[in-house]
Design a protein around this motif. Structure first.
Motif, PDB file in Angstrom:
ATOM      1  N   GLY A 276     -33.753  38.279  83.338  1.00  0.00           N
ATOM      2  CA  GLY A 276     -32.659  39.238  82.756  1.00  0.00           C
ATOM      3  C   GLY A 276     -31.749  39.966  83.734  1.00  0.00           C
ATOM      4  N   ALA A 277     -31.040  40.856  83.497  1.00  0.00           N
ATOM      5  CA  ALA A 277     -30.300  41.585  84.208  1.00  0.00           C
ATOM      6  C   ALA A 277     -31.037  42.986  84.950  1.00  0.00           C
ATOM      7  N   VAL A 278     -30.663  43.260  86.076  1.00  0.00           N
ATOM      8  CA  VAL A 278     -31.410  44.466  86.647  1.00  0.00           C
ATOM      9  C   VAL A 278     -30.504  45.557  86.172  1.00  0.00           C
ATOM     10  N   GLY A 279     -31.243  46.776  85.635  1.00  0.00           N
ATOM     11  CA  GLY A 279     -30.420  47.907  84.980  1.00  0.00           C
ATOM     12  C   GLY A 279     -31.431  48.990  85.639  1.00  0.00           C
ATOM     13  N   ALA A 280     -30.881  50.105  84.759  1.00  0.00           N
ATOM     14  CA  ALA A 280     -31.710  51.601  85.029  1.00  0.00           C
ATOM     15  C   ALA A 280     -33.047  51.370  84.345  1.00  0.00           C
ATOM     16  N   GLY A 281     -33.155  50.529  83.591  1.00  0.00           N
ATOM     17  CA  GLY A 281     -34.838  50.448  82.943  1.00  0.00           C
ATOM     18  C   GLY A 281     -35.502  49.908  83.860  1.00  0.00           C
ATOM     19  N   THR A 282     -35.267  49.040  84.657  1.00  0.00           N
ATOM     20  CA  THR A 282     -35.961  48.278  85.741  1.00  0.00           C
ATOM     21  C   THR A 282     -36.210  49.514  86.831  1.00  0.00           C
ATOM     22  N   TYR A 283     -35.074  50.047  87.147  1.00  0.00           N
ATOM     23  CA  TYR A 283     -35.406  51.064  88.303  1.00  0.00           C
ATOM     24  C   TYR A 283     -36.446  52.224  87.893  1.00  0.00           C
ATOM     25  N   ASN A 284     -36.070  52.714  86.754  1.00  0.00           N
ATOM     26  CA  ASN A 284     -37.057  53.655  86.249  1.00  0.00           C
ATOM     27  C   ASN A 284     -38.456  53.231  85.982  1.00  0.00           C
ATOM     28  N   ALA A 285     -38.766  52.189  85.684  1.00  0.00           N
ATOM     29  CA  ALA A 285     -39.814  51.673  85.671  1.00  0.00           C
ATOM     30  C   ALA A 285     -40.631  51.635  86.748  1.00  0.00           C
ATOM     31  N   LEU A 286     -39.864  51.172  87.948  1.00  0.00           N
ATOM     32  CA  LEU A 286     -40.582  51.220  89.306  1.00  0.00           C
ATOM     33  C   LEU A 286     -40.771  52.485  89.854  1.00  0.00           C
ATOM     34  N   GLU A 287     -39.809  53.457  89.430  1.00  0.00           N
ATOM     35  CA  GLU A 287     -40.135  54.910  89.849  1.00  0.00           C
ATOM     36  C   GLU A 287     -41.585  55.291  89.214  1.00  0.00           C
ATOM     37  N   ARG A 288     -41.638  54.958  88.136  1.00  0.00           N
ATOM     38  CA  ARG A 288     -42.809  55.391  87.334  1.00  0.00           C
ATOM     39  C   ARG A 288     -44.095  54.789  87.611  1.00  0.00           C
ATOM     40  N   GLY A 289     -44.006  53.665  88.968  1.00  0.00           N
ATOM     41  CA  GLY A 289     -45.367  53.281  89.233  1.00  0.00           C
ATOM     42  C   GLY A 289     -45.575  51.940  88.682  1.00  0.00           C
ATOM     43  N   ILE A 290     -44.778  51.547  87.674  1.00  0.00           N
ATOM     44  CA  ILE A 290     -45.073  50.238  86.649  1.00  0.00           C
ATOM     45  C   ILE A 290     -45.004  49.020  87.523  1.00  0.00           C
ATOM     46  N   ARG A 291     -45.843  48.248  87.768  1.00  0.00           N
ATOM     47  CA  ARG A 291     -45.956  47.188  88.556  1.00  0.00           C
ATOM     48  C   ARG A 291     -45.256  46.009  88.036  1.00  0.00           C
ATOM     49  N   LEU A 292     -44.236  45.778  88.610  1.00  0.00           N
ATOM     50  CA  LEU A 292     -43.163  44.458  88.585  1.00  0.00           C
ATOM     51  C   LEU A 292     -42.659  44.353  89.699  1.00  0.00           C
ATOM     52  N   ARG A 293     -42.601  42.852  89.616  1.00  0.00           N
ATOM     53  CA  ARG A 293     -42.034  42.177  91.323  1.00  0.00           C
ATOM     54  C   ARG A 293     -40.936  41.148  90.669  1.00  0.00           C
ATOM     55  N   ALA A 294     -39.592  41.334  91.520  1.00  0.00           N
ATOM     56  CA  ALA A 294     -38.597  40.276  91.166  1.00  0.00           C
ATOM     57  C   ALA A 294     -38.946  39.274  92.081  1.00  0.00           C
ATOM     58  N   VAL A 295     -38.977  37.972  91.663  1.00  0.00           N
ATOM     59  CA  VAL A 295     -39.388  36.858  92.326  1.00  0.00           C
ATOM     60  C   VAL A 295     -38.362  35.738  92.839  1.00  0.00           C
ATOM     61  N   ALA A 296     -37.345  36.007  91.980  1.00  0.00           N
ATOM     62  CA  ALA A 296     -36.222  35.088  92.256  1.00  0.00           C
ATOM     63  C   ALA A 296     -34.848  35.628  91.713  1.00  0.00           C
ATOM     64  N   ASP A 297     -33.658  35.186  92.350  1.00  0.00           N
ATOM     65  CA  ASP A 297     -32.576  35.668  91.465  1.00  0.00           C
ATOM     66  C   ASP A 297     -32.241  34.737  90.561  1.00  0.00           C
ATOM     67  N   LYS A 298     -31.443  34.898  89.623  1.00  0.00           N
ATOM     68  CA  LYS A 298     -31.162  34.095  88.471  1.00  0.00           C
ATOM     69  C   LYS A 298     -29.569  33.748  88.315  1.00  0.00           C
TER      70      LYS A 298
END
Length: 207
Positions: free
Chosen positions: A58-80
């Motif tokens: 999906g699209a990158v948004g505030a939810g993605t950045y907030n999750a990373l800021e909270r230490g939630i382990r996500l990794r973008a592996v490819a653009d779509k």
């Protein structure tokens, strides 16, 4: 086979998953995929964080950045998906009857009902940026939240006046005869990557 849950929006940019599933490419790699539709990328973040969903598309948004800021382990592996020149896959739409009445630009949308999928979404950021160039703010519009399929239906019922939509919802709204494209998103942000494939590092998909 490894069972992997893939969350996606259902747009044209997700075609790689459709093809890989339908033609057996995933099974050939030992992956049993479960495809789950979400109405916005923001709602994928929580299940990705818990590992209930393994891959998000999906699209990158505030939810993605907030999750990373909270230490939630996500990794973008490819653009779509990206909006680039004449190949822009997203467009700014307005209801056809409003277009015929002279609503032809962002400035004409002041005070009108504008639909977005979620607060802090990609289209939220693009809208805010575009309005700033003409001296307006998001608060100058009457914002509402609807999924992309709901937005297509809302044009027909005249429940909304404008929105950003990606393919195939963009073409569906236009072909229905209820919406007209004012401009492609590439005229606001050219060569802008909006869609990414994200792995949950605690899920069953491995980088």
């Amino acid at each position: 086979a490894d069972k992997v849950t893939i969350s996606y929006i259902g747009g044209a940019a997700d075609v790689g998953f459709y093809i890989a599933d339908a033609r057996g490419f995933l099974k050939a790699e030992g992956v049993e995929a479960e495809l789950v539709v979400f109405d916005s990328s923001a709602r994928m973040v929580a299940p990705l964080a818990t590992g209930d969903v393994d891959i998000g598309s999906g699209a990158v948004g505030a939810g993605t950045y907030n999750a990373l800021e909270r230490g939630i382990r996500l990794r973008a592996v490819a653009d779509k998906a990206r909006n680039k020149g004449v190949y822009s896959y997203q467009g700014l739409l307005v209801r056809k009857d409003l277009w015929e009445a002279g609503v032809r630009s962002l400035k004409d949308l002041k005070g009108r009902k504008f639909a977005m999928t979620a607060p802090g979404s990609n289209e939220h950021a693009v809208l805010t940026e575009a309005l700033a160039t003409i001296g307006l703010k998001k608060e100058d519009l009457d914002s509402t939240q609807l999924s992309m399929p709901q937005q297509v239906a809302a044009y027909a019922s005249k429940a909304i006046d404008a929105s950003f939509l990606p393919e195939p919802f963009l073409t569906q709204a236009i072909k229905s005869g209820h919406a007209v494209q004012i401009l492609p998103v590439s005229q606001i942000r050219d060569d802008d990557v909006t869609g990414v494939v994200v792995y949950s590092e605690i899920g069953r998909a491995h980088v």
